[in-house]
Design a protein around this motif. Structure first.
Motif, PDB file in Angstrom:
ATOM      1  N   GLU A   1       0.741  -1.265  -0.156  1.00 25.61           N
ATOM      2  CA  GLU A   1      -0.078  -0.041   0.059  1.00 25.61           C
ATOM      3  C   GLU A   1       0.595   1.338   0.049  1.00 25.61           C
ATOM      4  OE1 GLU A   1       0.252  -2.277   2.357  1.00 25.61           O
ATOM      5  OE2 GLU A   1      -1.932  -3.078   2.991  1.00 25.61           O
ATOM      6  N   ASN A   2       2.238   1.069   0.526  1.00 28.13           N
ATOM      7  CA  ASN A   2       2.934   2.311   0.611  1.00 28.13           C
ATOM      8  C   ASN A   2       4.009   2.468  -0.622  1.00 28.13           C
ATOM      9  OD1 ASN A   2       1.968   2.917   3.142  1.00 28.13           O
ATOM     10  ND2 ASN A   2       3.125   1.216   4.096  1.00 28.13           N
TER      11      ASN A   2
ATOM     12  N   THR B   1      -1.471   3.685  -5.968  1.00 32.61           N
ATOM     13  CA  THR B   1      -2.382   4.715  -5.110  1.00 32.61           C
ATOM     14  C   THR B   1      -3.336   3.467  -4.595  1.00 32.61           C
ATOM     15  OG1 THR B   1      -2.270   6.506  -6.800  1.00 32.61           O
ATOM     16  CG2 THR B   1      -4.262   6.338  -5.554  1.00 32.61           C
ATOM     17  N   SER B   2      -3.528   3.794  -3.284  1.00 33.87           N
ATOM     18  CA  SER B   2      -4.686   2.894  -2.689  1.00 33.87           C
ATOM     19  C   SER B   2      -6.125   3.576  -2.426  1.00 33.87           C
ATOM     20  CB  SER B   2      -4.347   2.909  -1.175  1.00 33.87           C
ATOM     21  OG  SER B   2      -3.299   1.920  -0.903  1.00 33.87           O
ATOM     22  N   ILE B   3      -6.988   2.943  -2.998  1.00 29.31           N
ATOM     23  CA  ILE B   3      -8.476   3.376  -3.089  1.00 29.31           C
ATOM     24  C   ILE B   3      -9.403   2.529  -2.317  1.00 29.31           C
ATOM     25  CG2 ILE B   3     -10.287   4.264  -4.611  1.00 29.31           C
ATOM     26  CD1 ILE B   3      -8.243   4.290  -7.004  1.00 29.31           C
ATOM     27  N   ILE B   4     -10.247   3.137  -1.484  1.00 30.16           N
ATOM     28  CA  ILE B   4     -11.094   2.371  -0.407  1.00 30.16           C
ATOM     29  C   ILE B   4     -12.613   2.740  -1.031  1.00 30.16           C
ATOM     30  CG2 ILE B   4     -11.977   1.895   1.654  1.00 30.16           C
ATOM     31  CD1 ILE B   4      -8.908   1.245   1.401  1.00 30.16           C
ATOM     32  N   ASN B   5     -13.239   1.382  -1.369  1.00 29.69           N
ATOM     33  CA  ASN B   5     -14.444   1.511  -2.046  1.00 29.69           C
ATOM     34  C   ASN B   5     -15.128   0.491  -1.036  1.00 29.69           C
ATOM     35  OD1 ASN B   5     -16.933   0.656  -3.426  1.00 29.69           O
ATOM     36  ND2 ASN B   5     -16.074   1.465  -5.201  1.00 29.69           N
ATOM     37  N   GLY B   6     -15.935   1.202   0.010  1.00 28.43           N
ATOM     38  CA  GLY B   6     -16.814   0.503   0.924  1.00 28.43           C
ATOM     39  C   GLY B   6     -15.523  -0.499   1.592  1.00 28.43           C
ATOM     40  N   LYS B   7     -15.895  -1.662   1.672  1.00 34.67           N
ATOM     41  CA  LYS B   7     -15.032  -2.841   2.307  1.00 34.67           C
ATOM     42  C   LYS B   7     -14.115  -3.420   1.266  1.00 34.67           C
ATOM     43  CE  LYS B   7     -18.707  -4.260   5.499  1.00 34.67           C
ATOM     44  NZ  LYS B   7     -19.099  -5.547   6.176  1.00 34.67           N
ATOM     45  N   ARG B   8     -13.904  -2.736   0.128  1.00 31.65           N
ATOM     46  CA  ARG B   8     -13.045  -3.376  -0.831  1.00 31.65           C
ATOM     47  C   ARG B   8     -11.933  -2.212  -1.116  1.00 31.65           C
ATOM     48  NH1 ARG B   8     -15.960  -6.828  -3.869  1.00 31.65           N
ATOM     49  NH2 ARG B   8     -13.778  -7.851  -4.243  1.00 31.65           N
ATOM     50  N   HIS B   9     -10.712  -2.833  -1.086  1.00 30.51           N
ATOM     51  CA  HIS B   9      -9.380  -1.915  -1.305  1.00 30.51           C
ATOM     52  C   HIS B   9      -8.765  -2.340  -2.688  1.00 30.51           C
ATOM     53  CE1 HIS B   9      -5.460  -1.118   0.881  1.00 30.51           C
ATOM     54  NE2 HIS B   9      -5.694  -0.377  -0.209  1.00 30.51           N
ATOM     55  N   ILE B  10      -8.982  -1.371  -3.457  1.00 32.79           N
ATOM     56  CA  ILE B  10      -8.461  -1.092  -4.798  1.00 32.79           C
ATOM     57  C   ILE B  10      -6.800  -0.886  -4.884  1.00 32.79           C
ATOM     58  CG2 ILE B  10      -8.735  -0.179  -7.166  1.00 32.79           C
ATOM     59  CD1 ILE B  10     -11.435   0.192  -6.415  1.00 32.79           C
TER      60      ILE B  10
ATOM     61  N   TYR C   1      -2.453 -11.332  -4.279  1.00 34.66           N
ATOM     62  CA  TYR C   1      -1.908 -12.231  -3.161  1.00 34.66           C
ATOM     63  C   TYR C   1      -2.397 -11.759  -1.931  1.00 34.66           C
ATOM     64  CZ  TYR C   1       1.139 -15.022  -0.160  1.00 34.66           C
ATOM     65  OH  TYR C   1       1.554 -15.688   0.897  1.00 34.66           O
ATOM     66  N   ASN C   2      -2.701 -10.408  -1.792  1.00 40.49           N
ATOM     67  CA  ASN C   2      -3.202  -9.890  -0.566  1.00 40.49           C
ATOM     68  C   ASN C   2      -4.587  -9.724  -0.467  1.00 40.49           C
ATOM     69  OD1 ASN C   2      -0.840  -9.263   1.064  1.00 40.49           O
ATOM     70  ND2 ASN C   2      -0.644  -7.441  -0.064  1.00 40.49           N
ATOM     71  N   GLY C   3      -5.226 -10.140  -1.613  1.00 41.17           N
ATOM     72  CA  GLY C   3      -6.687 -10.044  -1.335  1.00 41.17           C
ATOM     73  C   GLY C   3      -7.055  -8.488  -1.775  1.00 41.17           C
ATOM     74  N   TYR C   4      -6.266  -7.744  -2.427  1.00 39.44           N
ATOM     75  CA  TYR C   4      -6.662  -6.536  -2.967  1.00 39.44           C
ATOM     76  C   TYR C   4      -7.211  -6.797  -4.109  1.00 39.44           C
ATOM     77  CZ  TYR C   4      -4.115  -4.749   1.127  1.00 39.44           C
ATOM     78  OH  TYR C   4      -3.481  -4.575   2.411  1.00 39.44           O
ATOM     79  N   ILE C   5      -7.827  -5.521  -4.775  1.00 42.19           N
ATOM     80  CA  ILE C   5      -8.101  -5.680  -6.293  1.00 42.19           C
ATOM     81  C   ILE C   5      -7.311  -4.763  -7.014  1.00 42.19           C
ATOM     82  CG2 ILE C   5     -10.417  -5.217  -7.707  1.00 42.19           C
ATOM     83  CD1 ILE C   5     -12.108  -5.464  -5.410  1.00 42.19           C
ATOM     84  N   PRO C   6      -6.084  -5.178  -7.865  1.00 47.71           N
ATOM     85  CA  PRO C   6      -5.515  -4.370  -8.622  1.00 47.71           C
ATOM     86  C   PRO C   6      -5.858  -4.134  -9.924  1.00 47.71           C
ATOM     87  CG  PRO C   6      -4.782  -6.822  -8.854  1.00 47.71           C
ATOM     88  CD  PRO C   6      -6.138  -6.744  -7.946  1.00 47.71           C
TER      89      PRO C   6
ATOM     90  N   LEU D   1     -14.222   7.583  -9.693  1.00 46.39           N
ATOM     91  CA  LEU D   1     -15.052   6.466 -10.088  1.00 46.39           C
ATOM     92  C   LEU D   1     -14.803   5.236  -9.259  1.00 46.39           C
ATOM     93  CD1 LEU D   1     -17.258   5.602 -12.170  1.00 46.39           C
ATOM     94  CD2 LEU D   1     -15.337   4.909 -13.658  1.00 46.39           C
ATOM     95  N   LEU D   2     -13.435   4.858  -9.357  1.00 49.71           N
ATOM     96  CA  LEU D   2     -13.113   3.869  -8.425  1.00 49.71           C
ATOM     97  C   LEU D   2     -13.376   4.034  -7.052  1.00 49.71           C
ATOM     98  CD1 LEU D   2      -9.458   3.032 -10.193  1.00 49.71           C
ATOM     99  CD2 LEU D   2     -12.044   1.877 -10.540  1.00 49.71           C
ATOM    100  N   GLY D   3     -13.469   4.985  -6.541  1.00 51.05           N
ATOM    101  CA  GLY D   3     -13.927   5.071  -5.085  1.00 51.05           C
ATOM    102  C   GLY D   3     -15.484   4.995  -4.869  1.00 51.05           C
ATOM    103  N   SER D   4     -16.079   5.072  -5.860  1.00 49.80           N
ATOM    104  CA  SER D   4     -17.914   5.221  -5.804  1.00 49.80           C
ATOM    105  C   SER D   4     -18.643   4.169  -6.514  1.00 49.80           C
ATOM    106  CB  SER D   4     -18.187   6.557  -6.060  1.00 49.80           C
ATOM    107  OG  SER D   4     -17.879   6.952  -7.300  1.00 49.80           O
TER     108      SER D   4
END
Length: 250
Positions: free
Chosen positions: A46-47, A52-61, A81-86, A104-107
């Motif tokens: 994430e760092n 760029t980390s984008i939080i969409n509800g409970k999903r992490h893009i 691997y981390n369960g994020y959405i790349p 858009l990705l955040g909403s």
């Protein structure tokens, strides 16, 4: 969590840890090195400067923005691997498009089963995200590879960003089979042909516009190339004839 594609890469690395997975402008990466580089980036992804980390509800893009194909690939696999959405950014994305896309990705509503996103080409406007599951591609790789005669002996030249779905699909399908990717981060058709010749590539995957660049800037015959795969645009009779002159064994 180990995903299907990374597991295949890991298996290839264990079986033949000196087998080359990717060659980028002459730099070699084995399957073992590719796997280790992915695992090394899992912690603290994430760092990363390219993220760029984008939080969409409970999903992490995880939005990946780098022009290095290798960096795009390992960060994409590490995020999965981390369960994020790349999602990988297209190169040279307009700053206004980028800010609109971030919003858009955040909403936008993301399907529960989505594991990664791909961007449309943006030829008719702002690139739009499409959501996919890893299984929806990986389950078809064996069928696709059989159609395109891809296996562990394949050496394929691919050019362009990992963000374009054709490249994403082809690169992952060849790695799934244990083959070898040859590519370049440079827009230099003469360089491409040199790499194709030097590494004795058996396959080429490129857009017809880039195949035409190969023809324009190169005249040396390459008998090693047996298959040329293209998409998104028409391969007309004239182009096909010209390609056969340059690659008579295709």
């Amino acid at each position: 969590m180990m995903n299907m594609i990374l597991q295949a890469i890991c298996n290839h690395g264990h079986k033949q840890n000196l087998d080359i997975a990717i060659i980028i402008d002459g730099v070699h990466y084995t399957y073992r090195e590719l796997y280790n580089d992915v695992i090394e980036r899992v912690q603290g992804i994430e760092n990363d400067n390219c993220i760029t980390s984008i939080i969409n509800g409970k999903r992490h893009i995880i939005f990946i923005d780098t022009e290095s194909v290798y960096e795009q690939l390992i960060l994409w696999l590490a995020a999965l691997y981390n369960g994020y959405i790349p999602i990988v950014s297209h190169p040279h994305m307009d700053s206004n498009y980028r800010s609109q896309l971030m919003s858009l990705l955040g909403s936008i509503e993301i399907p529960l089963e989505a594991q990664f996103g791909v961007l449309t080409s943006g030829t008719t406007g702002m690139p739009k995200p499409l959501w996919r599951t890893e299984k929806s591609w990986a389950d078809y790789f064996d069928v696709q590879n059989d159609i395109f005669h891809i296996d562990h002996t394949t050496r394929i030249f691919v050019h362009g960003s990992f963000s374009f779905t054709g490249n994403t699909n082809m690169i992952l399908a060849v790695l799934w089979a244990g083959g070898q990717i040859v590519t370049s981060d440079n827009m230099q058709p003469k360089r491409w042909q040199s790499l194709i010749q030097h590494h004795r590539c058996t396959h080429i995957y490129m857009l017809p516009t880039k195949l035409r660049l190969l023809l324009r800037w190169n005249h040396s015959v390459s008998s090693c190339v047996r298959y040329i795969i293209a998409g998104s645009q028409v391969v007309d009779t004239e182009l096909l004839h010209s390609l056969h002159m340059l690659y008579p064994s295709m």
